[in-house]
Design a protein around this motif. Sequence first.
Motif, PDB file in Angstrom:
ATOM      1  N   ALA A 155       0.813  -1.214   0.000  1.00 45.62           N
ATOM      2  CA  ALA A 155       0.000   0.000   0.000  1.00 45.62           C
ATOM      3  C   ALA A 155       0.847   1.264   0.000  1.00 45.62           C
ATOM      4  O   ALA A 155       0.313   2.375  -0.113  1.00 45.62           O
ATOM      5  CB  ALA A 155      -0.939   0.001   1.204  1.00 45.62           C
ATOM      6  N   GLY A 156       2.143   1.117   0.176  1.00 43.90           N
ATOM      7  CA  GLY A 156       3.050   2.253   0.059  1.00 43.90           C
ATOM      8  C   GLY A 156       3.352   3.004   1.334  1.00 43.90           C
ATOM      9  O   GLY A 156       4.152   3.944   1.320  1.00 43.90           O
ATOM     10  N   GLY A 157       2.743   2.619   2.448  1.00 41.98           N
ATOM     11  CA  GLY A 157       2.913   3.377   3.684  1.00 41.98           C
ATOM     12  C   GLY A 157       4.348   3.508   4.145  1.00 41.98           C
ATOM     13  O   GLY A 157       4.818   4.610   4.467  1.00 41.98           O
ATOM     14  N   ASP A 158       5.081   2.408   4.173  1.00 44.30           N
ATOM     15  CA  ASP A 158       6.467   2.458   4.629  1.00 44.30           C
ATOM     16  C   ASP A 158       7.333   3.261   3.677  1.00 44.30           C
ATOM     17  O   ASP A 158       8.198   4.032   4.107  1.00 44.30           O
ATOM     18  CB  ASP A 158       7.031   1.043   4.783  1.00 44.30           C
ATOM     19  CG  ASP A 158       6.497   0.333   6.017  1.00 44.30           C
ATOM     20  OD1 ASP A 158       6.246   1.003   7.039  1.00 44.30           O
ATOM     21  OD2 ASP A 158       6.314  -0.892   5.964  1.00 44.30           O
ATOM     22  N   SER A 159       7.123   3.101   2.374  1.00 44.07           N
ATOM     23  CA  SER A 159       7.894   3.871   1.400  1.00 44.07           C
ATOM     24  C   SER A 159       7.671   5.370   1.581  1.00 44.07           C
ATOM     25  O   SER A 159       8.617   6.161   1.495  1.00 44.07           O
ATOM     26  CB  SER A 159       7.515   3.462  -0.031  1.00 44.07           C
ATOM     27  OG  SER A 159       8.037   2.200  -0.370  1.00 44.07           O
ATOM     28  N   ILE A 160       6.427   5.757   1.818  1.00 46.00           N
ATOM     29  CA  ILE A 160       6.112   7.172   2.015  1.00 46.00           C
ATOM     30  C   ILE A 160       6.795   7.708   3.258  1.00 46.00           C
ATOM     31  O   ILE A 160       7.403   8.785   3.251  1.00 46.00           O
ATOM     32  CB  ILE A 160       4.585   7.384   2.092  1.00 46.00           C
ATOM     33  CG1 ILE A 160       3.927   7.021   0.757  1.00 46.00           C
ATOM     34  CG2 ILE A 160       4.258   8.827   2.466  1.00 46.00           C
ATOM     35  CD1 ILE A 160       2.413   6.951   0.821  1.00 46.00           C
ATOM     36  N   VAL A 161       6.711   6.964   4.360  1.00 46.69           N
ATOM     37  CA  VAL A 161       7.331   7.387   5.622  1.00 46.69           C
ATOM     38  C   VAL A 161       8.847   7.499   5.467  1.00 46.69           C
ATOM     39  O   VAL A 161       9.459   8.482   5.894  1.00 46.69           O
ATOM     40  CB  VAL A 161       6.977   6.406   6.754  1.00 46.69           C
ATOM     41  CG1 VAL A 161       7.838   6.655   7.994  1.00 46.69           C
ATOM     42  CG2 VAL A 161       5.502   6.533   7.125  1.00 46.69           C
ATOM     43  N   LEU A 162       9.455   6.495   4.847  1.00 50.15           N
ATOM     44  CA  LEU A 162      10.900   6.520   4.649  1.00 50.15           C
ATOM     45  C   LEU A 162      11.316   7.679   3.753  1.00 50.15           C
ATOM     46  O   LEU A 162      12.311   8.367   4.028  1.00 50.15           O
ATOM     47  CB  LEU A 162      11.357   5.194   4.048  1.00 50.15           C
ATOM     48  CG  LEU A 162      11.281   3.971   4.968  1.00 50.15           C
ATOM     49  CD1 LEU A 162      11.475   2.694   4.165  1.00 50.15           C
ATOM     50  CD2 LEU A 162      12.310   4.061   6.081  1.00 50.15           C
ATOM     51  N   SER A 163      10.567   7.915   2.689  1.00 49.44           N
ATOM     52  CA  SER A 163      10.888   9.009   1.777  1.00 49.44           C
ATOM     53  C   SER A 163      10.785  10.357   2.484  1.00 49.44           C
ATOM     54  O   SER A 163      11.643  11.235   2.306  1.00 49.44           O
ATOM     55  CB  SER A 163       9.961   8.968   0.560  1.00 49.44           C
ATOM     56  OG  SER A 163      10.301   9.983  -0.363  1.00 49.44           O
ATOM     57  N   TRP A 164       9.748  10.523   3.289  1.00 52.93           N
ATOM     58  CA  TRP A 164       9.598  11.780   4.025  1.00 52.93           C
ATOM     59  C   TRP A 164      10.740  11.952   5.024  1.00 52.93           C
ATOM     60  O   TRP A 164      11.296  13.048   5.168  1.00 52.93           O
ATOM     61  CB  TRP A 164       8.257  11.819   4.758  1.00 52.93           C
ATOM     62  CG  TRP A 164       8.009  13.140   5.421  1.00 52.93           C
ATOM     63  CD1 TRP A 164       7.393  14.226   4.877  1.00 52.93           C
ATOM     64  CD2 TRP A 164       8.406  13.520   6.749  1.00 52.93           C
ATOM     65  NE1 TRP A 164       7.375  15.274   5.783  1.00 52.93           N
ATOM     66  CE2 TRP A 164       7.994  14.865   6.933  1.00 52.93           C
ATOM     67  CE3 TRP A 164       9.069  12.871   7.782  1.00 52.93           C
ATOM     68  CZ2 TRP A 164       8.230  15.543   8.125  1.00 52.93           C
ATOM     69  CZ3 TRP A 164       9.315  13.557   8.971  1.00 52.93           C
ATOM     70  CH2 TRP A 164       8.889  14.878   9.133  1.00 52.93           C
ATOM     71  N   ALA A 165      11.107  10.874   5.710  1.00 47.77           N
ATOM     72  CA  ALA A 165      12.157  10.953   6.723  1.00 47.77           C
ATOM     73  C   ALA A 165      13.510  11.324   6.121  1.00 47.77           C
ATOM     74  O   ALA A 165      14.306  12.040   6.751  1.00 47.77           O
ATOM     75  CB  ALA A 165      12.273   9.620   7.460  1.00 47.77           C
ATOM     76  N   LEU A 166      13.771  10.875   4.902  1.00 53.33           N
ATOM     77  CA  LEU A 166      15.048  11.180   4.260  1.00 53.33           C
ATOM     78  C   LEU A 166      15.122  12.629   3.787  1.00 53.33           C
ATOM     79  O   LEU A 166      16.223  13.141   3.540  1.00 53.33           O
ATOM     80  CB  LEU A 166      15.286  10.244   3.077  1.00 53.33           C
ATOM     81  CG  LEU A 166      15.520   8.767   3.407  1.00 53.33           C
ATOM     82  CD1 LEU A 166      15.815   7.980   2.130  1.00 53.33           C
ATOM     83  CD2 LEU A 166      16.651   8.592   4.403  1.00 53.33           C
ATOM     84  N   GLN A 167      13.965  13.281   3.623  1.00 48.23           N
ATOM     85  CA  GLN A 167      13.929  14.700   3.237  1.00 48.23           C
ATOM     86  C   GLN A 167      14.733  14.986   1.967  1.00 48.23           C
ATOM     87  O   GLN A 167      15.412  16.016   1.849  1.00 48.23           O
ATOM     88  CB  GLN A 167      14.444  15.564   4.389  1.00 48.23           C
ATOM     89  CG  GLN A 167      13.556  15.555   5.628  1.00 48.23           C
ATOM     90  CD  GLN A 167      12.211  16.235   5.395  1.00 48.23           C
ATOM     91  OE1 GLN A 167      12.155  17.424   5.093  1.00 48.23           O
ATOM     92  NE2 GLN A 167      11.140  15.478   5.540  1.00 48.23           N
ATOM     93  N   GLY A 168      14.669  14.054   1.019  1.00 47.63           N
ATOM     94  CA  GLY A 168      15.371  14.254  -0.238  1.00 47.63           C
ATOM     95  C   GLY A 168      16.841  13.886  -0.193  1.00 47.63           C
ATOM     96  O   GLY A 168      17.521  13.910  -1.219  1.00 47.63           O
ATOM     97  N   LYS A 169      17.356  13.527   0.996  1.00 47.51           N
ATOM     98  CA  LYS A 169      18.768  13.148   1.131  1.00 47.51           C
ATOM     99  C   LYS A 169      18.905  11.635   1.002  1.00 47.51           C
ATOM    100  O   LYS A 169      19.369  10.944   1.911  1.00 47.51           O
ATOM    101  CB  LYS A 169      19.320  13.633   2.467  1.00 47.51           C
ATOM    102  CG  LYS A 169      19.303  15.141   2.614  1.00 47.51           C
ATOM    103  CD  LYS A 169      19.833  15.570   3.960  1.00 47.51           C
ATOM    104  CE  LYS A 169      19.820  17.089   4.099  1.00 47.51           C
ATOM    105  NZ  LYS A 169      20.321  17.534   5.432  1.00 47.51           N
ATOM    106  N   GLY A 170      18.461  11.131  -0.126  1.00 50.55           N
ATOM    107  CA  GLY A 170      18.502   9.704  -0.351  1.00 50.55           C
ATOM    108  C   GLY A 170      17.531   9.317  -1.447  1.00 50.55           C
ATOM    109  O   GLY A 170      16.907  10.170  -2.076  1.00 50.55           O
ATOM    110  N   GLN A 171      17.394   8.018  -1.637  1.00 51.60           N
ATOM    111  CA  GLN A 171      16.518   7.507  -2.683  1.00 51.60           C
ATOM    112  C   GLN A 171      15.743   6.312  -2.148  1.00 51.60           C
ATOM    113  O   GLN A 171      16.306   5.439  -1.481  1.00 51.60           O
ATOM    114  CB  GLN A 171      17.340   7.083  -3.910  1.00 51.60           C
ATOM    115  CG  GLN A 171      16.500   6.563  -5.070  1.00 51.60           C
ATOM    116  CD  GLN A 171      17.361   6.115  -6.241  1.00 51.60           C
ATOM    117  OE1 GLN A 171      18.538   5.831  -6.080  1.00 51.60           O
ATOM    118  NE2 GLN A 171      16.761   6.051  -7.423  1.00 51.60           N
TER     119      GLN A 171
END
Length: 262
Positions: free
Chosen positions: A106-122
């Motif tokens: 459902a994408g929940g973990d990907s969304i949380v991880l992406s937000w946490a990285l704040q663009g400093k990662g992929q």
Amino acid sequence: MKIGVTVSKDASEDLIHKAKEAARELNLPWMERRDTLEETGGEDCEGLLEFTRKCPVYRTRDNLYKFHLGTAKLRIAQMKHGHADRLVKLLPDKEYLTVVDATFGAGGDSIVLSWALQGKGQIISLEKSPVLWAIGQSGISGFSDADEDVLQAIRRIHLIHDDFAHWLQQAKSNSVDVVYFDTMFRHPVKKDINNRNAFRNAACYDVLTEDVLTQAVRAARCRVIVKERPFSPVFKNPAFTYVDSKKGQSTAYGVIVCQNKD
């Protein structure tokens, strides 16, 4: 399991063309829309990927699944208020991280991880289910019901239609920082059973084998993280450095710190 592709009743010719193209690309049968979904799919059809003017949804006889933030909204809100997220705090302390979410769902973990990285990662997300991939891809490109920072986090996710066993076999050694698994539970948390029927119907239930785990450790520079039920036999594997399990929690996280890499 028979799953078809169709459109909503008010579909335009452009939408019908788009849905037919998707059916071809996903290798799913195209089904002309009839008056009812039952007539459209027939008795042996378990679900329909229905293209609508807004976004594709997945319908079963008694349930519907569409892209939404789910618990990611609450988790991000908690982080904004300074609270730690159980998954995010397991990430290695590194300025730039490449994280593979091997089971987008459902994408929940990907969304949380992406937000946490704040663009400093992929964030590279994998999804084997054609239905969940199609809905997820549409959500990543077109979802709009969220704060701008959350929307940007969603847009940064790179979603690939592939299963984790195949992708990891092709991955170069030490090519990513973290590989994360959240495979579908065969025995779901009871409160999730009724309101996730359509999602569970569309999901894949590939097992996290010892070989897949070995491939993940080979590909990861820093860590492999596995989310499972606390009593899961997967945690008996001696490769795990530790298991983050809390009393009263229905899930646990097993962490493999990749030796001489982290």
